[in-house]
Structure formats: C-alpha cells, structure tokens
Write a protein that holds these residues in place. Structure first.
Motif, PDB file in Angstrom:
ATOM      1  N   LEU A   1      31.923 -12.995 -20.752  1.00  0.00           N
ATOM      2  CA  LEU A   1      31.857 -11.532 -20.657  1.00  0.00           C
ATOM      3  C   LEU A   1      31.656 -10.891 -22.025  1.00  0.00           C
ATOM      4  CD1 LEU A   1      32.411  -9.024 -18.670  1.00  0.00           C
ATOM      5  CD2 LEU A   1      34.689  -9.053 -19.709  1.00  0.00           C
TER       6      LEU A   1
ATOM      7  N   GLY B   1      35.522 -17.211 -18.241  1.00  0.00           N
ATOM      8  CA  GLY B   1      34.955 -15.945 -17.819  1.00  0.00           C
ATOM      9  C   GLY B   1      35.000 -14.897 -18.911  1.00  0.00           C
ATOM     10  N   LEU B   2      36.111 -14.827 -19.630  1.00  0.00           N
ATOM     11  CA  LEU B   2      36.220 -13.874 -20.725  1.00  0.00           C
ATOM     12  C   LEU B   2      35.213 -14.182 -21.822  1.00  0.00           C
ATOM     13  CD1 LEU B   2      40.056 -13.272 -21.178  1.00  0.00           C
ATOM     14  CD2 LEU B   2      38.317 -11.535 -20.753  1.00  0.00           C
TER      15      LEU B   2
ATOM     16  N   PHE C   1      32.470 -12.104 -14.705  1.00  0.00           N
ATOM     17  CA  PHE C   1      33.926 -12.110 -14.838  1.00  0.00           C
ATOM     18  C   PHE C   1      34.542 -11.482 -13.586  1.00  0.00           C
ATOM     19  CE2 PHE C   1      37.933 -10.293 -16.640  1.00  0.00           C
ATOM     20  CZ  PHE C   1      38.507 -11.492 -17.049  1.00  0.00           C
TER      21      PHE C   1
ATOM     22  N   TRP D   1      37.327 -10.941 -12.317  1.00  0.00           N
ATOM     23  CA  TRP D   1      38.769 -10.718 -12.470  1.00  0.00           C
ATOM     24  C   TRP D   1      39.026  -9.247 -12.787  1.00  0.00           C
ATOM     25  CZ3 TRP D   1      42.328 -14.933 -12.458  1.00  0.00           C
ATOM     26  CH2 TRP D   1      41.752 -16.209 -12.528  1.00  0.00           C
TER      27      TRP D   1
END
Length: 362
Positions: free
Chosen positions: A113, A109-110, A196, A198
C-alpha cells in the motif's frame, strides 16, 4: 463461547507441567530417548534463558483481546521467523494456522500500500502483538504497537490512498476506492482496497488494530468489547503467562471442534507455546546469545481416540516437495498421550530454525 472450568484447569496444568521424558531435540536422532536429569547426576545444568520478560508496554496489547473470542494468540517472535511454518511443524489445525498467518499478511499488504514512501512495516510495527478470531468475525483481528510517531504513520497511510473517519470516538482508516496517484512509470495503479483489504483503527497514539474490510457493520465490536468488558478466564490466563515467563515467544489457544488434516477426527482444543532456548556457555552456564533456539510444546485434544491420534501425529510428514531437513524436523517432534490430550515437544537449536525462516527454502 468461554472455556469450561475443566478445560481451563487442563490448560493451566499444561502450562506449568514438565514433560516426564524430557523434550526431544531436533539435533538428536528421532528414535533416541530424550535425556533426563536422573540419567546423569553430573550432567550440565539445563539450557538457560536470557530473554527479558515482556515489558508492561509490550503487554498492553493483551488488553484488547475480545473476552468471548475462542481463538487467541500473543506473540513476539523474531521478524525473520515464519509463524505459520512453526505452526505447521507442530501440527496445528488450519484454524490455528490462520492466526499465525495474519501478521505477515498485514505487513505484506501495508508494504504494497505505502510502497517506497515509507520504511518497511516490520521497522515500525513492534514484534509484540495479539491476534484473535472472534466468534462472528469473518477474519482475524490484530493489535500491534507502533514504533514510529502516529503523525508519520498517518501520513504514510494517506499517501497510500487511505481515508479516515471517526467512529465511536476512534480514528478508523479505510482504503479508498481509487489509487491516489499513478506510479512513477505511468502504469495504472490498483485501488487501495484491492492492495490492502484491511481497516486500521488507532486505539491509542502508539497502538493500532486491524481487521478485514468484509466485517459486518463498522467492525469495531470485538475491540470495543475488549475495552468495555472484563477479561475472560482465558484472556486473563494468557496475561498471567506472558507476565510470568521471560522466555515466552508465542502463546496460542484455539477451542471448538475443528478440522485437522492429519487426524481422522476433529480436534476440540489446540494450544502452542514457544519459548526462547539458549545454550549454556561452558561451565559458567552463561547465556550464548548467538545460539538462541526455540523450545516448543503443542497440546491437542482429539475428539476421537487419543492413542490413535498420538500415533498418527508421530507418523506425520510435511506435505508437498519438502526438503530432507524439514522432513527430519517433522520426525523429531515427540508426541505422546497425556490423559485426554496429545502433547508434542521439540527443542530447536539455532541451526534447526534455518528452514523456518523467511526465504528458508522450505
């Protein structure tokens, strides 16, 4: 929910007890008896472990384990190994596998992103981390050290559309609702919250926590509980194991009735320990760093018949279109009844780890 005294004693005993028949090796036939020291007095010494113990800096993440979490793990696995694949090999139930899946999900996800504006996350997120599943949380919580300056990381997050607020004295970063800018090719970008899902919180300049956007309230409860409350027996035990074992790569505990796909009954406790294994180099027994493997042991407490569970685990096979190599690895794990639990053991040489690496063709 905290571990009972009896259950904690059982896990403590399991941490320090040696398998009577010796571990089964993936390179030996599955039906062959495991070697023992008594069988050959002149046998070479056991494999040596050159890995350094976790440093105090690497152990700092342990201070952020929620004392009431029934599912916790500490890991410092090599970046090219898939933790979930190792968990599947050692027959962990889905609740435990979810802990092992979380670090790669966060990294992926990072990477999506921040894109090319930053180095790949595996280069600036340290390998030592903790992951936990608090009782009332909707998803796992992670705590990882940063290998890059905080200012750089914050700049990368801001370029990806993250926004920061101060909550309970901590800097909490949340994805914005719209893409900060269109990609170079002009195609519309996805909202950061979709790329992302989170929240990130700086627990220190070089320490970051992560948890799902869907958590109730501000989501900080498990982390502030870890900060403000004394550790539980379980979290204290994990800290002691990590500090004492220089070869430790993973220590995972999950408690509470949970589904297991290979057993007809639920499992009450699951524990997996992975340690670095290095072959001796000739008569001098020097470590061969290029021959590093893994020694794995799983402990499961079935809530039904223990002998039946051990037999079912011995007969298990990987699901789907698995390769012959992976099927052989599953067969090589040796399961046996040990009182109220089933213990599984396997030593994996470096070559055995190939199908368990990222892109290993499982």
């Amino acid at each position: 929910m905290r571990l009972s005294t009896c259950l904690l004693a059982l896990l403590l005993a399991a941490c320090g007890r040696t398998e009577p028949q010796g571990p089964r090796s993936a390179t030996a036939p599955a039906g062959a008896p495991a070697p023992t020291d008594a069988a050959d007095p002149a046998a070479p010494p056991a494999p040596v472990v050159p890995a350094a113990p976790a440093t105090p800096d690497e152990r700092r993440v342990l201070a952020w384990l929620d004392p009431d979490s029934p599912a916790v793990a500490y890991m410092r696995l090599p970046a090219d190994l898939e933790p979930e694949a190792l968990g599947e090999l050692f027959a962990l139930p889905p609740r435990a596998l979810a802990l092992l899946r979380a670090p790669l999900s966060l990294e992926s996800g990072l990477a999506a992103l921040v894109g090319p504006a930053a180095p790949p996350p595996e280069q600036w997120l340290a390998r030592d981390l903790v992951v936990m599943q608090p009782v009332l949380a909707r998803g796992p919580y992670l705590v990882r050290r940063l290998l890059a300056p905080r200012a750089d990381v914050e700049a990368w997050l801001r370029s990806g559309g993250m926004q920061v607020d101060t909550v309970e004295g901590l800097a909490v970063w949340t994805p914005g609702q719209s893409a900060p800018e269109a990609p170079v090719d002009g195609a519309p970008g996805l909202a950061p919250s979709l790329v992302f899902p989170w929240r990130l919180v700086f627990l220190a300049d070089d320490l970051v926590g992560a948890f799902s956007l869907t958590e109730m309230g501000n989501g900080l409860g498990p982390l502030t509980a870890a900060r403000d409350l004394p550790p539980s027996d379980l979290t204290r035990m994990i800290g002691e194991v990590v500090a004492a074992d220089p070869a430790l790569l993973l220590e995972l505990y999950v408690q509470g009735a949970m589904l297991h796909f290979d057993l007809s009954d639920d499992v009450g406790v699951a524990k997996l320990s992975l340690r670095r294994l290095v072959e001796a180099d000739g008569a001098r027994s020097l470590p061969r760093h290029d021959a590093a493997g893994i020694d794995g042991e799983v402990i499961l407490q079935p809530l039904g018949d223990v002998a039946d569970a051990a037999a079912a685990l011995e007969a298990r096979a990987p699901a789907g279109a698995a390769t012959d190599v992976l099927r052989d690895l599953y067969k090589a794990v040796a399961y046996s009844q040990d009182g109220p639990v089933v213990r599984g053991r396997l030593q994996l040489a470096a070559d055995d780890l190939a199908p368990l690496r990222r892109g290993g063709g499982r």
